[in-house]
Design an enzyme around this catalytic site. Structure first.
Site, PDB file in Angstrom:
ATOM      1  N   LYS A 123       7.797  60.688  48.238  1.00  0.00           N
ATOM      2  CA  LYS A 123       7.491  60.282  46.699  1.00  0.00           C
ATOM      3  C   LYS A 123       7.695  58.781  46.746  1.00  0.00           C
ATOM      4  O   LYS A 123       6.808  58.409  45.897  1.00  0.00           O
ATOM      5  CB  LYS A 123       8.815  61.013  46.041  1.00  0.00           C
ATOM      6  CG  LYS A 123       8.775  60.286  44.662  1.00  0.00           C
ATOM      7  CD  LYS A 123       9.952  61.043  43.924  1.00  0.00           C
ATOM      8  CE  LYS A 123      11.101  60.077  44.163  1.00  0.00           C
ATOM      9  NZ  LYS A 123      11.383  58.926  43.396  1.00  0.00           N
ATOM     10  N   ASN A 124       8.332  58.294  47.321  1.00  0.00           N
ATOM     11  CA  ASN A 124       8.471  56.957  47.085  1.00  0.00           C
ATOM     12  C   ASN A 124       7.358  56.074  47.711  1.00  0.00           C
ATOM     13  O   ASN A 124       7.162  54.618  47.545  1.00  0.00           O
ATOM     14  CB  ASN A 124       9.920  56.175  47.480  1.00  0.00           C
ATOM     15  CG  ASN A 124      10.920  56.505  46.433  1.00  0.00           C
ATOM     16  OD1 ASN A 124      10.571  57.012  45.334  1.00  0.00           O
ATOM     17  ND2 ASN A 124      11.950  56.416  46.753  1.00  0.00           N
TER      18      ASN A 124
ATOM     19  N   CYS B  36      19.183  53.245  32.992  1.00  0.00           N
ATOM     20  CA  CYS B  36      18.922  54.078  33.857  1.00  0.00           C
ATOM     21  C   CYS B  36      20.353  54.515  34.523  1.00  0.00           C
ATOM     22  O   CYS B  36      21.085  53.884  34.375  1.00  0.00           O
ATOM     23  CB  CYS B  36      18.116  53.790  35.133  1.00  0.00           C
ATOM     24  SG  CYS B  36      18.248  54.895  36.566  1.00  0.00           S
TER      25      CYS B  36
ATOM     26  N   ARG C 148      19.343  48.323  36.526  1.00  0.00           N
ATOM     27  CA  ARG C 148      17.999  48.158  37.137  1.00  0.00           C
ATOM     28  C   ARG C 148      16.921  47.536  36.343  1.00  0.00           C
ATOM     29  O   ARG C 148      16.041  47.906  35.965  1.00  0.00           O
ATOM     30  CB  ARG C 148      17.217  49.747  37.571  1.00  0.00           C
ATOM     31  CG  ARG C 148      18.589  50.500  38.479  1.00  0.00           C
ATOM     32  CD  ARG C 148      17.995  51.976  38.771  1.00  0.00           C
ATOM     33  NE  ARG C 148      16.823  52.075  40.039  1.00  0.00           N
ATOM     34  CZ  ARG C 148      16.466  52.910  40.413  1.00  0.00           C
ATOM     35  NH1 ARG C 148      16.865  54.129  39.929  1.00  0.00           N
ATOM     36  NH2 ARG C 148      15.586  53.114  41.349  1.00  0.00           N
TER      37      ARG C 148
ATOM     38  N   ASP D 185      19.792  56.103  48.939  1.00  0.00           N
ATOM     39  CA  ASP D 185      19.301  57.389  48.545  1.00  0.00           C
ATOM     40  C   ASP D 185      19.883  58.659  49.330  1.00  0.00           C
ATOM     41  O   ASP D 185      19.560  59.708  49.031  1.00  0.00           O
ATOM     42  CB  ASP D 185      17.713  57.457  48.416  1.00  0.00           C
ATOM     43  CG  ASP D 185      16.970  56.616  47.359  1.00  0.00           C
ATOM     44  OD1 ASP D 185      17.814  56.079  46.390  1.00  0.00           O
ATOM     45  OD2 ASP D 185      15.899  56.485  47.379  1.00  0.00           O
TER      46      ASP D 185
ATOM     47  N   ARG E 294      12.407  66.192  40.447  1.00  0.00           N
ATOM     48  CA  ARG E 294      11.541  64.817  40.117  1.00  0.00           C
ATOM     49  C   ARG E 294      11.178  64.368  41.694  1.00  0.00           C
ATOM     50  O   ARG E 294      10.236  63.754  41.878  1.00  0.00           O
ATOM     51  CB  ARG E 294      12.590  63.700  39.579  1.00  0.00           C
ATOM     52  CG  ARG E 294      12.704  63.780  38.168  1.00  0.00           C
ATOM     53  CD  ARG E 294      13.366  62.502  37.776  1.00  0.00           C
ATOM     54  NE  ARG E 294      12.889  61.369  38.336  1.00  0.00           N
ATOM     55  CZ  ARG E 294      13.802  60.274  38.806  1.00  0.00           C
ATOM     56  NH1 ARG E 294      15.071  60.253  38.522  1.00  0.00           N
ATOM     57  NH2 ARG E 294      13.237  59.225  39.583  1.00  0.00           N
TER      58      ARG E 294
HETATM   59  C1  UD1 Z   1      13.751  51.979  45.118  1.00  0.00           C
HETATM   60  C2  UD1 Z   1      13.497  53.401  45.291  1.00  0.00           C
HETATM   61  C3  UD1 Z   1      14.768  54.184  45.224  1.00  0.00           C
HETATM   62  C4  UD1 Z   1      15.841  53.400  45.924  1.00  0.00           C
HETATM   63  C5  UD1 Z   1      15.797  51.883  46.069  1.00  0.00           C
HETATM   64  C6  UD1 Z   1      16.852  51.161  46.826  1.00  0.00           C
HETATM   65  C7  UD1 Z   1      11.200  53.785  44.357  1.00  0.00           C
HETATM   66  C8  UD1 Z   1      10.271  54.267  43.543  1.00  0.00           C
HETATM   67  N1  UD1 Z   1      12.517  53.903  44.228  1.00  0.00           N
HETATM   68  O1  UD1 Z   1      13.920  51.671  43.791  1.00  0.00           O
HETATM   69  O2  UD1 Z   1      14.631  55.414  45.315  1.00  0.00           O
HETATM   70  O3  UD1 Z   1      17.101  54.079  45.512  1.00  0.00           O
HETATM   71  O4  UD1 Z   1      14.581  51.362  45.923  1.00  0.00           O
HETATM   72  O5  UD1 Z   1      16.453  51.491  48.003  1.00  0.00           O
HETATM   73  O6  UD1 Z   1      10.670  53.396  45.608  1.00  0.00           O
HETATM   74  N2  UD1 Z   1      16.959  44.465  41.191  1.00  0.00           N
HETATM   75  C9  UD1 Z   1      16.945  43.352  40.259  1.00  0.00           C
HETATM   76  N3  UD1 Z   1      15.999  43.112  39.824  1.00  0.00           N
HETATM   77  C10 UD1 Z   1      14.770  43.383  39.794  1.00  0.00           C
HETATM   78  C11 UD1 Z   1      14.712  44.564  40.648  1.00  0.00           C
HETATM   79  C12 UD1 Z   1      15.851  45.046  41.258  1.00  0.00           C
HETATM   80  O7  UD1 Z   1      18.166  42.669  40.162  1.00  0.00           O
HETATM   81  O8  UD1 Z   1      13.704  42.819  39.416  1.00  0.00           O
HETATM   82  C13 UD1 Z   1      18.164  45.042  41.912  1.00  0.00           C
HETATM   83  C14 UD1 Z   1      18.478  46.412  41.342  1.00  0.00           C
HETATM   84  O9  UD1 Z   1      19.180  46.499  40.025  1.00  0.00           O
HETATM   85  C15 UD1 Z   1      19.218  47.062  42.570  1.00  0.00           C
HETATM   86  C16 UD1 Z   1      18.704  46.272  43.913  1.00  0.00           C
HETATM   87  O10 UD1 Z   1      17.869  45.035  43.064  1.00  0.00           O
HETATM   88  O11 UD1 Z   1      20.659  46.484  42.429  1.00  0.00           O
HETATM   89  C17 UD1 Z   1      17.772  47.133  44.474  1.00  0.00           C
HETATM   90  O12 UD1 Z   1      16.799  47.632  43.662  1.00  0.00           O
HETATM   91  P1  UD1 Z   1      15.314  47.996  44.058  1.00  0.00           P
HETATM   92  O13 UD1 Z   1      15.098  47.982  45.522  1.00  0.00           O
HETATM   93  O14 UD1 Z   1      14.330  47.253  43.236  1.00  0.00           O
HETATM   94  O15 UD1 Z   1      15.123  49.534  43.593  1.00  0.00           O
HETATM   95  P2  UD1 Z   1      13.759  50.272  42.955  1.00  0.00           P
HETATM   96  O16 UD1 Z   1      12.690  49.504  43.668  1.00  0.00           O
HETATM   97  O17 UD1 Z   1      14.139  50.544  41.791  1.00  0.00           O
END
Ligand code: UD1
Length: 429
Positions: free
Chosen positions: A22-23, A120, A125, A308, A400
């Protein structure tokens, strides 16, 4: 609202097939925005988030055909016309990953309007790092009425250093950079296999990318990308969930069509717990006689132990001999499964980002509530070893990201029923 009814006690035996990730599929579908040509994606998982992304692309003017043929799970996307480059709140609120269209939309059309993702269940996030990166590439970003609006004539190559490692942030900016003018260097990038999968697709569309899968990615922007046919990677989290399912039930399970190289940290941890794992090509055979040992985990970015898989691992730890310590480093507030596991008899104490699990707890059935995707998976695992019949409510969370999980588990001996089968009359999306 659909529920699962699960009767515990059966060891899982046989073979279980892993679907596409999915990701990976989500960013790859968003990447179709970058070209006027048709893009064909294979091995798309039949899960709800994919249907949400389809709706999102269609709402912007794209033509998307989800051809869920038995074998291929093939999807064709044509973004020749993008009449309405807006990701609307109604769609974004149900799937945070919708912010993945920000980069490709602005790169292709010079304009993107994306609703700010709401809070969320697993933490705040934010998407500040996506925004910062696009600004560095020359986008002018404003925020009004809950929407982010990004505009530019053409994005310019830039030097981007991520303050924090972000998976979708890396993917979003990678998609922006491929059509930018000049070279972009991104440092402290996510190294997840999903980033590598997306980069492979972009390269097959004519993008010039070096270093995907490492922490520094270099992109030489091109003027135009063309269509492609791309096959999505197997889902390492679904595969990991099945490995835990085999181990926790004391089964003998072959998890097929996965990529064992993407599962090293999970495999190593399960081995530490006394689980027998044999890698055979693209399959992993998992065997356990139920004599599990405790082991600690600490979630990290790839190639560390995935956040995850934390909830599923915790279900296993409740059955291991000894005390396990689980530290969640990626997301705040990702222990919502703990309360529900406790209702089934687990002995878990949480202190901030650390959970301490005393193992060998006999679990008993209860009515439990799914709170997020992976938390739901951990409850399914716990229910498969609980005494009696567990009722899981709100299984839309699990839909999902897991493709027909109850059918897959049933085929290897689990007793799982869905009440109120949404999949009875139409494809399961
Ligand atoms: C993706 C995955 C999710 C997985 C996560 C971590 C998808 C669709 N989802 O989520 O399943 O659990 O990676 O492996 O691929 N952060 C910030 N600012 C930002 C972006 C992120 O502070 O602009 C922080 C987040 O709050 C979190 C950390 O960075 O603490 C990692 O998040 P991130 O890797 O971005 O997760 P997702 O990409 O949303």
């Amino acid at each position: 609202m659909e529920k699962f009814v699960i009767r515990g006690g059966n060891p899982l035996l046989g073979s279980i097939r892993v679907s596409g990730a999915k990701n990976s599929a989500l960013p790859c579908m968003a990447a179709a925005i970058l070209t006027e040509d048709e893009v064909i994606l294979e091995n798309i998982p039949q899960v709800r988030d994919i249907e949400t992304e389809r709706k999102l692309l269609v709402s912007m003017g794209a033509e998307v055909e989800l051809g869920y043929g038995r074998a291929q799970h093939r999807t064709s996307i044509s973004c020749r016309v993008l009449s309405d480059p807006v990701a609307k709140y109604e769609i974004v609120k149900t799937m945070r990953a919708s912010s993945l269209v920000l980069g490709p939309l602005i790169a292709r059309t010079g304009l993107a309007r994306v609703a700010m993702p709401g809070g969320c269940a697993i933490g705040g996030r934010p998407i500040d790092l996506h925004i910062k990166g696009l600004e560095a590439m020359g986008a002018n970003i404003t925020q009004e009425h809950g929407y982010l609006e990004a505009r530019t004539e053409r994005l310019k190559g830039a030097h981007i250093l991520f303050d924090k490692i972000t998976v979708t942030g890396t993917e979003d900016l990678l998609m922006a950079a491929v059509l930018a003018d000049g070279e972009t260097v991104m440092e402290n990038c996510a190294r997840e296999p999903e980033v590598t999968d997306l980069a492979a697709m972009l390269v097959s569309m004519g993008a010039k990318i070096e270093g995907a899968g490492s922490s520094v990615i270099r992109v030489h922007g091109v003027d135009k990308l063309h269509g492609t046919r791309h096959r999505i990677n197997p889902d390492r989290i679904e595969a990991g969930t099945f490995l835990v399912a085999g181990a926790i039930t004391g089964g003998d399970l072959r998890v097929t069509q996965c990529n064992p190289a993407h599962l090293s940290s999970v495999v190593a941890k399960l081995q530490e717990c006394g689980v027998r794992l044999d890698i055979e090509g693209d399959s992993i055979r998992v065997r356990s006689e139920g004599n599990l040992r405790s082991a600690d985990i600490s979630t990290e970015e790839y190639p560390g132990f995935p956040t995850d898989m934390q909830a599923q691992y915790m279900a296993l730890a409740t059955q291991a001999d000894g005390t396990s310590v689980v530290v969640e480093n990626i997301f705040e507030n990702r222990f919502m499964h703990v309360q529900e596991l406790a209702r089934m008899g687990a002995n878990i104490k949480v202190d901030g980002r650390t959970a301490t699990i005393r193992g060998k707890s006999p679990l008993s059935s209860a009515a439990v509530m799914c709170s997020d995707l992976r938390a739901s998976a951990s409850l399914v695992l716990a229910a498969m070893v609980a005494e009696g019949e567990t009722i899981l409510d709100r299984v839309y969370h699990i839909d999902r990201g897991y493709e027909r999980i109850e059918e897959k588990l049933r085929s290897v001996g689990a007793e799982v029923r869905r009440l109120g089968n949404i999949f009875a009359s139409k494809p399961a999306v």
